[in-house]
Design a protein around this motif. Structure first.
Motif, PDB file in Angstrom:
ATOM      1  N   GLU A 197      54.366  50.955  43.684  1.00 44.59           N
ATOM      2  CA  GLU A 197      53.138  50.185  43.967  1.00 44.59           C
ATOM      3  C   GLU A 197      51.942  50.786  43.225  1.00 44.59           C
ATOM      4  O   GLU A 197      51.133  50.059  42.661  1.00 44.59           O
ATOM      5  CB  GLU A 197      52.848  50.206  45.466  1.00 44.59           C
ATOM      6  N   HIS A 239      52.279  49.965  39.650  1.00 49.38           N
ATOM      7  CA  HIS A 239      51.975  48.548  39.458  1.00 49.38           C
ATOM      8  C   HIS A 239      50.461  48.330  39.459  1.00 49.38           C
ATOM      9  O   HIS A 239      49.920  47.645  38.592  1.00 49.38           O
ATOM     10  CB  HIS A 239      52.643  47.715  40.569  1.00 49.38           C
ATOM     11  N   ASP A 240      49.777  48.942  40.418  1.00 49.83           N
ATOM     12  CA  ASP A 240      48.316  48.830  40.488  1.00 49.83           C
ATOM     13  C   ASP A 240      47.681  49.354  39.196  1.00 49.83           C
ATOM     14  O   ASP A 240      46.781  48.743  38.633  1.00 49.83           O
ATOM     15  CB  ASP A 240      47.766  49.651  41.667  1.00 49.83           C
ATOM     16  N   THR A 260      48.440  47.075  36.242  1.00 46.76           N
ATOM     17  CA  THR A 260      47.687  45.820  36.382  1.00 46.76           C
ATOM     18  C   THR A 260      46.234  46.044  35.987  1.00 46.76           C
ATOM     19  O   THR A 260      45.647  45.248  35.239  1.00 46.76           O
ATOM     20  CB  THR A 260      47.767  45.303  37.836  1.00 46.76           C
ATOM     21  N   ASN A 261      45.642  47.133  36.480  1.00 45.85           N
ATOM     22  CA  ASN A 261      44.258  47.448  36.118  1.00 45.85           C
ATOM     23  C   ASN A 261      44.115  47.591  34.603  1.00 45.85           C
ATOM     24  O   ASN A 261      43.209  47.017  34.000  1.00 45.85           O
ATOM     25  CB  ASN A 261      43.823  48.758  36.784  1.00 45.85           C
ATOM     26  N   VAL A 268      44.500  44.224  32.774  1.00 50.15           N
ATOM     27  CA  VAL A 268      43.328  43.349  32.936  1.00 50.15           C
ATOM     28  C   VAL A 268      42.159  43.854  32.081  1.00 50.15           C
ATOM     29  O   VAL A 268      41.447  43.072  31.447  1.00 50.15           O
ATOM     30  CB  VAL A 268      42.945  43.254  34.433  1.00 50.15           C
ATOM     31  N   GLN A 293      42.910  43.057  28.443  1.00 49.58           N
ATOM     32  CA  GLN A 293      42.740  41.620  28.206  1.00 49.58           C
ATOM     33  C   GLN A 293      41.253  41.256  28.165  1.00 49.58           C
ATOM     34  O   GLN A 293      40.814  40.501  27.302  1.00 49.58           O
ATOM     35  CB  GLN A 293      43.452  40.832  29.299  1.00 49.58           C
ATOM     36  N   GLY A 294      40.489  41.817  29.087  1.00 49.00           N
ATOM     37  CA  GLY A 294      39.052  41.542  29.119  1.00 49.00           C
ATOM     38  C   GLY A 294      38.363  42.002  27.837  1.00 49.00           C
ATOM     39  O   GLY A 294      37.527  41.290  27.268  1.00 49.00           O
ATOM     40  N   VAL A 315      33.952  46.906  34.537  1.00 51.40           N
ATOM     41  CA  VAL A 315      35.071  47.839  34.727  1.00 51.40           C
ATOM     42  C   VAL A 315      34.567  49.111  35.408  1.00 51.40           C
ATOM     43  O   VAL A 315      35.146  49.577  36.391  1.00 51.40           O
ATOM     44  CB  VAL A 315      35.743  48.171  33.373  1.00 51.40           C
ATOM     45  N   ASN A 349      33.101  48.007  39.135  1.00 52.08           N
ATOM     46  CA  ASN A 349      34.025  47.420  40.112  1.00 52.08           C
ATOM     47  C   ASN A 349      35.411  48.058  40.156  1.00 52.08           C
ATOM     48  O   ASN A 349      36.050  48.070  41.189  1.00 52.08           O
ATOM     49  CB  ASN A 349      34.200  45.921  39.836  1.00 52.08           C
ATOM     50  N   LEU A 350      35.882  48.541  39.020  1.00 53.11           N
ATOM     51  CA  LEU A 350      37.248  49.080  39.002  1.00 53.11           C
ATOM     52  C   LEU A 350      37.266  50.600  39.170  1.00 53.11           C
ATOM     53  O   LEU A 350      38.167  51.151  39.776  1.00 53.11           O
ATOM     54  CB  LEU A 350      37.986  48.676  37.716  1.00 53.11           C
ATOM     55  N   VAL A 351      36.254  51.258  38.611  1.00 53.96           N
ATOM     56  CA  VAL A 351      36.180  52.719  38.788  1.00 53.96           C
ATOM     57  C   VAL A 351      35.387  53.042  40.062  1.00 53.96           C
ATOM     58  O   VAL A 351      35.724  53.959  40.796  1.00 53.96           O
ATOM     59  CB  VAL A 351      35.525  53.396  37.558  1.00 53.96           C
TER      60      VAL A 351
END
Lengths: 209, 130
Positions: free
Chosen positions: A42, A45-46, A49-50, A53, A56-57, A74, A77-79
């Motif tokens: 998991e 996968h996370d 996926t991050n 994305v 791609q962005g 990024v 919101n992601l960090v």
């Protein structure tokens, strides 16, 4: 049934109970290992996926402004860092191009290689403040410095300061994101700059090849 | 299949949410601000809503309030998604009628657990009320 036969049967039953106990413990250990493997899958996968994305962005546009928005998204919101500055390398200096929440923390121009941020940037490697030093960090001390590397050149730097309250330090995923940004953000920004230059030199109606 | 409405002004965040939550049991519709969220919710009748707080045109708190006034979404579970856990913001979200909240950045396990919890609770409440 004679008593000696009962003793034998009792012993046999005890042995069976012991064997079942051992089997149960083995199964429990196997289940724990499986659960840990599942959690690891998991996490992987996370992480993937991050990273997917973000990649791609970064490569979905050649618009410099939109690219900077992706980078800002990024980091925020992601960090989970709400104090960040982006510098572009111009000759022997780093010039501030945009920032979020860094009032008084990020100088407009930093000499390349100078103390603090300039020196960390000149190492041309991702720097992340040691977790043990996070709490004692000075407000103006960067928590991470991400050089944006295009080939052998450092074209800019992302400087991160404070994290959101729910984050106490950077995790493995954050480091993976920094490594990815270091290369992919630089490539995307350089491509956008080339595209813009090409577009500017073309005649009206002509499209970049 | 449960339908989830994802609302965020950041295309990167929307893309990440969709990729993280991808499953055979869920489908997604998206909106990039509060006004659009109301429109999409009315049309699509989602089973749950993940609503960002800071957005242009209409923020998440105002959108949540408006969604609670619409018969289509009066009882739909709404999870506010935020980078901040300040008490004032949480109190405003609660007063606007949100079901719960999620702090960014989040993992798949965190979102799935929260979504399952609020959708199960909503289902039980629906059974009780009938």
């Amino acid at each position: 049934m004679r008593s000696d036969e009962l003793v034998i049967e009792n012993n046999q039953l005890k042995e069976r109970v012991d064997a079942l106990d051992r089997s149960l413990r083995t199964t429990e250990r196997a289940m724990e290992r499986l659960a840990e493997s599942y959690r690891a899958v998991e996490r992987d996968h996370d992480e993937l996926t991050n990273l997917f994305v973000i990649t791609q962005g970064l490569h979905s546009t050649l618009d410099r402004k939109k690219l900077h928005e992706v980078i800002r998204d990024v980091v925020l919101n992601l960090v989970g860092c709400e104090q960040v500055a982006h510098y572009e390398r111009v000759g022997d200096a780093l010039e501030l191009t945009w920032s979020v929440g860094v009032e008084g923390l990020a100088p407009r121009v930093i000499p390349w290689g100078a103390d603090g941020i300039g020196a960390l940037a000149a190492k041309e490697e991702v720097y992340v403040l040691d977790a043990a030093r996070f709490e004692a960090r000075r407000r103006d001390e960067p928590s991470a410095v991400v050089p944006l590397r295009f080939g052998e050149q450092t074209t800019g730097v992302l400087v991160l300061f404070g994290l959101l309250p729910q984050r106490s330090t950077y995790a493995a995923l954050d480091r993976a994101i920094f490594e990815l940004l270091s290369v992919q953000a630089a490539v995307a920004l350089t491509s956008a700059a080339f595209y813009r230059e090409t577009a500017l030199t073309m005649r009206p109606g002509e499209e970049p090849s | 299949m449960k339908k989830i409405l994802l609302v965020d002004d950041s295309p990167t965040v929307l893309m990440l949410q969709k990729a993280l939550l991808k499953s055979d049991a869920l489908s997604f519709v998206t909106a990039s601000d509060g006004l659009q969220a109301i429109e999409v919710a009315k049309r699509e009748r989602p089973d749950a809503i993940l609503l960002d707080i800071v957005m242009p045109h209409m923020d998440g708190i105002a959108a949540c309030r408006a969604l609670r006034e619409m018969p289509e979404t009066r009882t739909t579970p709404i999870l506010m998604v935020t980078t901040r856990s300040e008490e004032a913001q949480m109190a405003a979200a609660k007063a606007a009628g949100c079901t719960g909240y999620l702090l960014k950045p989040f993992t798949k396990a965190e979102v799935m657990a929260k979504l399952e919890e609020v959708m199960t609770r909503a289902g039980e409440e629906e059974v009780r009320s009938t």
